[in-house]
Design a protein around this motif. Sequence first.
Motif, short mmCIF file in Angstrom:
data_model
loop_
_atom_site.label_atom_id
_atom_site.label_comp_id
_atom_site.label_asym_id
_atom_site.label_seq_id
_atom_site.Cartn_x
_atom_site.Cartn_y
_atom_site.Cartn_z
N ARG C 33 0.79 -1.24 -0.12
CA ARG C 33 0.13 -0.01 -0.18
C ARG C 33 0.95 1.14 -0.05
NH1 ARG C 33 -5.25 -0.76 4.55
NH2 ARG C 33 -6.12 1.14 3.79
N ILE C 34 2.51 1.04 -0.03
CA ILE C 34 2.88 2.49 0.12
C ILE C 34 2.87 3.34 -0.90
CG2 ILE C 34 5.07 3.61 1.16
CD1 ILE C 34 6.14 0.61 2.80
N PHE C 273 -3.01 13.44 4.26
CA PHE C 273 -3.38 14.46 2.83
C PHE C 273 -2.50 12.89 2.33
CE2 PHE C 273 -3.83 18.50 4.67
CZ PHE C 273 -2.76 19.02 5.21
N ARG C 274 -1.57 11.88 2.79
CA ARG C 274 -1.58 10.99 2.34
C ARG C 274 -2.88 10.38 1.98
NH1 ARG C 274 2.32 7.45 4.34
NH2 ARG C 274 4.29 7.21 2.94
N ALA C 275 -3.57 9.64 2.14
CA ALA C 275 -4.30 9.04 2.20
C ALA C 275 -5.59 10.13 1.05
CB ALA C 275 -5.28 9.02 3.42
N GLY C 276 -5.59 11.17 1.60
CA GLY C 276 -6.71 11.82 0.61
C GLY C 276 -5.75 11.56 -1.12
N ARG C 277 -4.11 11.83 -0.85
CA ARG C 277 -3.64 11.37 -2.42
C ARG C 277 -3.89 10.07 -2.70
NH1 ARG C 277 1.06 14.60 -0.61
NH2 ARG C 277 1.33 12.30 0.53
N LEU C 381 4.35 4.69 12.11
CA LEU C 381 3.39 4.34 12.35
C LEU C 381 2.46 5.69 11.62
CD1 LEU C 381 1.35 6.04 14.65
CD2 LEU C 381 3.19 8.40 14.81
N VAL C 382 3.42 6.46 10.71
CA VAL C 382 2.40 6.90 9.25
C VAL C 382 2.11 6.18 8.08
CG1 VAL C 382 3.23 8.59 8.13
CG2 VAL C 382 4.65 9.15 9.78
N GLU C 383 2.47 4.85 7.94
CA GLU C 383 2.17 3.87 7.42
C GLU C 383 0.76 3.64 7.92
OE1 GLU C 383 4.36 5.15 4.23
OE2 GLU C 383 2.94 4.58 4.54
N HIS C 384 0.63 2.96 9.02
CA HIS C 384 -0.01 3.06 9.47
C HIS C 384 -1.97 3.42 9.29
CE1 HIS C 384 -2.77 0.54 12.17
NE2 HIS C 384 -2.61 1.68 13.30
N LEU C 385 -1.28 5.21 10.16
CA LEU C 385 -3.06 5.60 10.37
C LEU C 385 -2.80 6.14 8.48
CD1 LEU C 385 -3.29 7.52 12.54
CD2 LEU C 385 -1.44 9.11 12.75
N THR C 386 -2.09 6.45 7.87
CA THR C 386 -2.40 6.54 6.95
C THR C 386 -3.37 5.43 6.30
OG1 THR C 386 0.51 7.38 5.85
CG2 THR C 386 -1.97 6.71 4.27
N ASN C 387 -3.30 4.10 6.03
CA ASN C 387 -3.99 3.31 6.21
C ASN C 387 -5.47 3.39 6.51
OD1 ASN C 387 -2.25 2.64 4.32
ND2 ASN C 387 -1.73 0.69 5.84
#
Lengths: 299, 146, 534
Positions: C33-34, C273-277, C381-387
């Motif tokens: 997913r990254i 923002f990452r999730a939005g993109r 943390l950031v990848e997990h939170l993005t998901n």
Amino acid sequence: MAGDATLDRRALARRLGQLADASVADVLALAPATPATVPRIGLTGAPGVGKSSLAGRLALLRAAHHRIGMLAVDPSSPLTGGAILGDRIRLDELAGAENLYLRSIASRAHSDGLADNLPELLEALAAAGFEELLLETVGVGQAEHAVRSQVDTLALVLMPGAGDTVQAMKAGTMELADIYVVNKSELAGAAQLAAEIRRVQALRAAHDGWQAPVVLTSIHDGDSISALSAAIDAHQAWLDEHADRAGRLAARARYRLQLLLERRLGEVLDALSADTLEQPLDMQFAAALAALPLDRTSS
Amino acid sequence: MSTPTTSNAAAGNGAAPLRGKRILVAKPGLDGHDIGAKVVALALRDAGAEVIYTGLRKSPQQIARVAIDEGVDAVGLSILSGSHRELVAQVVECLRAENADDIALFVGGTVPAEDHAALSALGVRGIYTSDQPLADVVAALGAALA
Amino acid sequence: MSSTRPRPTLGTRTMAGLEIPVTAGPELLDPDRIGTPGAPPFTRGIFADGYQGRLWTIRQYSGFGTAEDTNARYRFLLEQGQTGLSVALDLPTQCGYDPDDPMARPEVGKVGVSLSNLAEMEILFDGIDLGAISTSFTINGTAAIIYAMYLATADKLGVPREKLTGTIQNDILKEYVARGTWIFPVRPSMRLIADTILYANEVTPRFNPISIAGAHVRDAGATAVEEMAYTLANGLAYVDELRRRGGDVARFARRLSFFFYVHQDFFEEIAKFRAGRRLWAKLLQDRYGVTDEKALMFRFGVVCGGSSLVAPQPMNNVVRVTVETMAAVFGGAQSIFTCAYDEAFQIPTESSAELALRTQQILAYESGIARSVDALGGSYLVEHLTNQTEDAIGAVMREIDDYGGVEKAIEDGWLQMRIAERALERKQKVDRGESVIVGQNFFARDDATRGIGETFQVDPNAAARVIEKYERIRDTRDAAAVERSLAALGRAAARDDENLMPYLVDCCHAYVTVGEMVTQLKAEWGEFQEPVRL
């Protein structure tokens, strides 16, 4: 206040405030000796059917021809007694409508969709010189009974999806309206609901000869509001011709008296001491009756 | 005709300090930020008040008209556009013209400290900002309207 | 401070309610997913070289008083290194009233500059090269008119329209819900927006004719998750409208941009923002079959501050804005506006505006955080939170769909009510001490300053000067041209197969005023009736 005199809005507002808060003793003291009677229209129905917007449109329409005094009841929170009093008429329109006076009231402790001293408030509006009164209340079940006696023409507002209401009509608990309104007629199922109501109505004898019409309305359709208004006019004309005016007013007076007596009784019961309530039942009853009369000197 | 001395609108108590009070929350002028007004309206309701909220973009005339007809005890003006001095003055004028200057006036929004005196001089009884706890606003209103 | 207040704690949830693992490890990573920066779905960024290729635009929102006053401030900011202009307009201009209207009079020049007609915009850009400087207008109800005025200004200055860059916010759906500068009902407003976008795509291909903004619902009380969800839902509503009008999604999507707030919860914002993109790219691919990579890029600007800044102990806001700007940088924003520390209670002074600007410059050129694209990518943390955020956003979007879509939700007042409820919750949390605002509900001082010594004074004569100029224009312009162009506008507005932009440009050239154009359109379309539901 004579019909032609300019309305003193501030004074009327004060008067209504006094009456809304008045105790039973005060209501008796403030009651006019010869109350005025003007035609009263009631709009009731479950929450969410769009009654408020409809009432607002109707009021503005009729205010073009009559001086209208309008009372709108919104539900109070049972916990805090607070309420948000609803948006009915855009202030831009209301401010321009000299012939329209709108007062919003909270239902307070009432479970019947009405409000404290509602009959007194209506009376005060009539006395202020309005030619017609419009009352909007939340009606669920027995609320329609309460409103029925207080108005001359009662319109029950429904919307598509109101299956329960039609069942209630069949069971005979909702037959008191003079006009049935299917609002939000732009939604699917409107025509079917109207047809069903007509069917139920046809099955029972028209009470006293008035055949309650079913009107389809939508706030987006000005003509439908005119049609509702015309149905009201028709009923008012029919009442003048056929109805037992004295009987109607007597029923109204009885219900009004009942409300006052119930409140007085409530005051008395609240004040009964715990000791009294431990007595034999017939003594409790006698104590309550004995406490009923108002001590005028203490108000 | 006697003035009612026993009111059946229960006086404010701890749980509902504004019980029995009728309050108009209004948005004068063109300012479109209504969230503060809505939050305060809801808080006032939860404190027992009967609240009318006007919606956006109301003229001083419209606000005064509904304040008078509805017999409110207080009007709360929510203004975040910086135009509080002019708008408050206009509302005060409209109320005065109808002999309704006994209706208590309050202001919420963005009012810098140096404008407080001017607003008080116009008759504003309290000025509230978003950093104040709602309970404080309710208490202050309750005290002012007691 | 009461002794019954809770002590402040770190908490384990973001402000939107997402759980933050105390110990994040590699088991939280889902490598598939990254993704890669510069490749769909762009989780790690829309450009492989990130800010090295192009730094974010430093775009400070500014405007007040007369066009002359604002022009002077713009020249100052450009000299100080600002790279784009962001125009704040006063409420009368935003709501379509001329300065002499009684509703407008107290508001003239207060929250922004008054631009009632073309002459004012010519003054606003005096000495500024429209062909070189990108200009963003925060304008919505009257966006089409202001854009027309911008084109007319470029015409008069001899700047080719193809060279124009910048943005108009032009996002009416959020106005109905959180910002309040609506004018017409929903349907004709959507028509006008489609007119503007389709016209702009042809005539000013480098100009962004819409900035779909979640910012204001966020500022009004929505959570970060809801902010993104409402924004994406609105975005889809515009895409659907443009497609109905025959627009080619692969083409107009390239010029759709977005706009958000950044509040204090650092990792929540980056994940948002990452999730939005990622979500936007996937939505365009799945729903509309878009394959053109440029059309899938989620470009956005941000404002750091807003309702996260408070009046008590205002210097604390400098710290807040710094943290928020860092989140914006790690989140990959294309343009950043940093609020001044006194923004919570006034229009910024020149010195507080300068400090806000310096904040961005320090982060860009001293801190090094912008050197590597999506520097926090790959963090457990950031990848997990993005998901998690992506999933949560999807859930809110489904609720809106279930209700019947954004337009219905707006006309019924349903979205507005949700936001009001959320705002009340947020306020109650702060009042109860469950949410910390340093200097306000914790670590406060009774004698704390609520303002700084220097305050910004709007020139009390500004409104009078505006009206004077306005009356002069009305007296000296060609009345026949005014009448002709207004009548043509009215006729075109009555038809639904005409693009109104050329008519609006003609009106601007004739020095028709904003109020006159709006009145003409109101005659055709009516006004929006706000559903007041609490």
